[in-house]
Scaffold this active site. Sequence first.
Site, PDB file in Angstrom:
ATOM      1  N   VAL A  12       4.365  -0.561  -3.094  1.00 19.39           N
ATOM      2  CA  VAL A  12       4.993   0.749  -3.256  1.00 19.39           C
ATOM      3  C   VAL A  12       5.542   1.161  -1.894  1.00 19.39           C
ATOM      4  CG1 VAL A  12       3.698   1.576  -5.265  1.00 19.39           C
ATOM      5  CG2 VAL A  12       2.760   1.929  -2.971  1.00 19.39           C
ATOM      6  N   SER A  13       6.615   1.943  -1.924  1.00 26.82           N
ATOM      7  CA  SER A  13       7.343   2.277  -0.697  1.00 26.82           C
ATOM      8  C   SER A  13       6.699   3.376   0.129  1.00 26.82           C
ATOM      9  CB  SER A  13       8.778   2.690  -1.036  1.00 26.82           C
ATOM     10  OG  SER A  13       9.432   1.646  -1.701  1.00 26.82           O
ATOM     11  N   THR A  14       5.954   4.271  -0.504  1.00 27.72           N
ATOM     12  CA  THR A  14       5.363   5.381   0.242  1.00 27.72           C
ATOM     13  C   THR A  14       3.865   5.441  -0.012  1.00 27.72           C
ATOM     14  OG1 THR A  14       5.594   7.021  -1.527  1.00 27.72           O
ATOM     15  CG2 THR A  14       7.492   6.717  -0.053  1.00 27.72           C
TER      16      THR A  14
ATOM     17  N   GLN B  80       2.784   7.154  -3.326  1.00 29.13           N
ATOM     18  CA  GLN B  80       2.888   6.426  -4.588  1.00 29.13           C
ATOM     19  C   GLN B  80       1.604   5.673  -4.868  1.00 29.13           C
ATOM     20  OE1 GLN B  80       6.506   4.314  -3.471  1.00 29.13           O
ATOM     21  NE2 GLN B  80       7.602   5.381  -5.102  1.00 29.13           N
TER      22      GLN B  80
END
Length: 190
Positions: free
Chosen positions: A9-11, A14
């Site tokens: 996941v990018s952040t 998330q």
Amino acid sequence: MGLLGYARVSTFEQNLDLQLDALKEAGCVKIYSDKGISGAKAERPGLDEMLRNLRPGDTIVVWKLDRIARNTLNLLTLVEKLDAEGCAFRSLTDGISTDGPMGRAFLTIASAFSTLERDQNIARTSAGLAAARARGRVGGRKPSLTVGQAQQVKALYEAKMSVTSIAATMGVSRQTIYRYLELQNESVSI
């Protein structure tokens, strides 16, 4: 020979749960993950570790293509490397497996569409932000205090009111008051 899962996941806000559950259900014996790392980053510790631990006959499993690759070229390079090491690749959501020539061909096509979708999302977001700026709207949080309230904070501070009292009066934290005082007068010390 085993199924190795990879989730990303990018952040940090998330959640990996959806991907992890799907990978476990698919029978992955080990799952590697990266959290808070964009797919655009070349170095991803979880992915790098998984690639170091590959053995011939292993299959890398991902929930969706965009979780493992930045773009079509990146994905095809990775799959080519896996193939050279005697490993396979599988995407659960996309229904792709590189076990045969049709799977590899479909992977190329699906990856191109995935890259197109990502690029279109970026373009739409940029266009939306530009349109909002043109209408005078800026992103980010709204200021805690209005311009008038900020002037009032400065006046109260200059009248020797304590920062704690000013914060209570304005209904904000002491740190917010310090921040506004710094913005108005760089010589005010915290």
